[in-house]
Design an enzyme around this catalytic site. Structure first.
Site, mmCIF file in Angstrom:
data_model
loop_
_atom_site.group_PDB
_atom_site.id
_atom_site.type_symbol
_atom_site.label_atom_id
_atom_site.label_comp_id
_atom_site.label_asym_id
_atom_site.label_seq_id
_atom_site.Cartn_x
_atom_site.Cartn_y
_atom_site.Cartn_z
ATOM 1 N N ARG A 1 0.844 -1.194 0.000
ATOM 2 C CA ARG A 1 0.000 0.000 0.000
ATOM 3 C C ARG A 1 0.877 1.241 0.000
ATOM 4 O O ARG A 1 1.840 1.338 0.746
ATOM 5 C CB ARG A 1 -0.912 0.040 1.237
ATOM 6 C CG ARG A 1 -1.855 1.256 1.242
ATOM 7 C CD ARG A 1 -2.645 1.361 2.527
ATOM 8 N NE ARG A 1 -1.806 1.578 3.695
ATOM 9 C CZ ARG A 1 -1.270 2.742 4.030
ATOM 10 N NH1 ARG A 1 -1.449 3.814 3.267
ATOM 11 N NH2 ARG A 1 -0.525 2.852 5.110
ATOM 12 N N VAL A 2 0.538 2.173 -0.881
ATOM 13 C CA VAL A 2 1.123 3.512 -0.837
ATOM 14 C C VAL A 2 -0.043 4.488 -0.708
ATOM 15 O O VAL A 2 -1.146 4.203 -1.160
ATOM 16 C CB VAL A 2 1.992 3.834 -2.081
ATOM 17 C CG1 VAL A 2 3.291 3.055 -2.050
ATOM 18 C CG2 VAL A 2 1.246 3.570 -3.374
ATOM 19 N N SER A 3 0.204 5.625 -0.071
ATOM 20 C CA SER A 3 -0.897 6.542 0.249
ATOM 21 C C SER A 3 -1.438 7.301 -0.953
ATOM 22 O O SER A 3 -2.600 7.656 -0.985
ATOM 23 C CB SER A 3 -0.441 7.546 1.313
ATOM 24 O OG SER A 3 -0.137 6.841 2.494
ATOM 25 N N THR A 4 -0.583 7.564 -1.945
ATOM 26 C CA THR A 4 -1.039 8.336 -3.108
ATOM 27 C C THR A 4 -0.554 7.678 -4.381
ATOM 28 O O THR A 4 0.375 6.878 -4.378
ATOM 29 C CB THR A 4 -0.490 9.779 -3.079
ATOM 30 O OG1 THR A 4 0.934 9.721 -3.219
ATOM 31 C CG2 THR A 4 -0.853 10.495 -1.799
ATOM 32 N N GLN B 1 3.208 8.136 -5.077
ATOM 33 C CA GLN B 1 4.227 7.400 -4.324
ATOM 34 C C GLN B 1 4.580 6.098 -5.036
ATOM 35 O O GLN B 1 3.755 5.504 -5.715
ATOM 36 C CB GLN B 1 3.738 7.103 -2.904
ATOM 37 C CG GLN B 1 3.719 8.338 -2.033
ATOM 38 C CD GLN B 1 3.275 8.018 -0.611
ATOM 39 O OE1 GLN B 1 2.485 7.124 -0.381
ATOM 40 N NE2 GLN B 1 3.795 8.768 0.340
#
Length: 197
Positions: A9-12, A15
């Site tokens: 998982r990356v926040s945006t 990223q």
């Protein structure tokens, strides 16, 4: 032995997930078994995470690079950990934290206790740090406002013809939409300026 899955998982969208992927491939997690979300970790309503939960079966293993990739909220991380390890009976391996490897710790009661305890401490520390950051931001903003710092976009200068067009609008000779168009501004902006004066 079950199937090995990975979760990234990356926040945006900006990223890069490459660092996490490399770690999972080294484990090794088969490339086709990695689920990737490019979304905030504030809750677990994430499409790929939900899809992953549906495919997990007892005896499978879920590999994460770090515990914060699972989520950001202390209680929710603990709840998801419980669902995965207790209800689904799936092992979890957190690569950055060898103590959070239920394949090793799950063999005896002490191991399970240690893994659960470490997870609770880590989740608590992560959430406390987030709350401290939010508090520092709030205090910083309040201090800046006290010093007269303005936030947001600087106010737009009113065109020279504003007062003349406003008077025409007040007399009902033109609509606010037409007035805004003549001034080359948004209708909301025109109305706000007109009521401010």
């Amino acid at each position: 032995m079950g199937i090995i899955y990975g979760y990234v998982r990356v926040s945006t969208k900006e990223q890069c997930e490459e660092r996490q992927l490399i770690a999972l491939w080294k484990f090794p997690v088969p490339q086709g078994n990695i689920f990737i979300d490019k979304i905030s970790g504030k809750d677990f309503n994430r499409p790929q995470y939900q899809k992953l939960l549906r495919v997990l079966r007892p005896g499978d293993t879920l590999v994460l690079k770090a515990i914060d990739r699972l989520g950001r909220n202390y209680e929710e991380i603990l709840e998801q950990w419980r669902i995965i390890t207790k209800e689904k009976r799936v092992n979890i391996v957190v690569l950055d934290m060898p103590l959070l490897d239920t394949r090793e710790t799950g063999k005896d009661l002490t191991g399970i206790f240690v893994a659960d305890l470490v997870l609770q401490i880590l989740s608590y520390v992560a959430q406390t740090e987030r709350e401290n950051i939010r508090q520092r931001q709030k205090e910083g903003i309040a201090a800046a406002k006290k010093r007269g710092v303005r936030f947001g976009r600087p106010p737009k200068d009113r065109p020279e013809t504003f007062n003349q067009i406003k008077e025409t609008w007040k007399k009902g000779e033109i609509s606010s939409r037409k007035a805004a168009k003549q001034l080359e501004i948004a209708q909301d902006t025109f109305l706000r300026w007109a009521h401010e004066d």
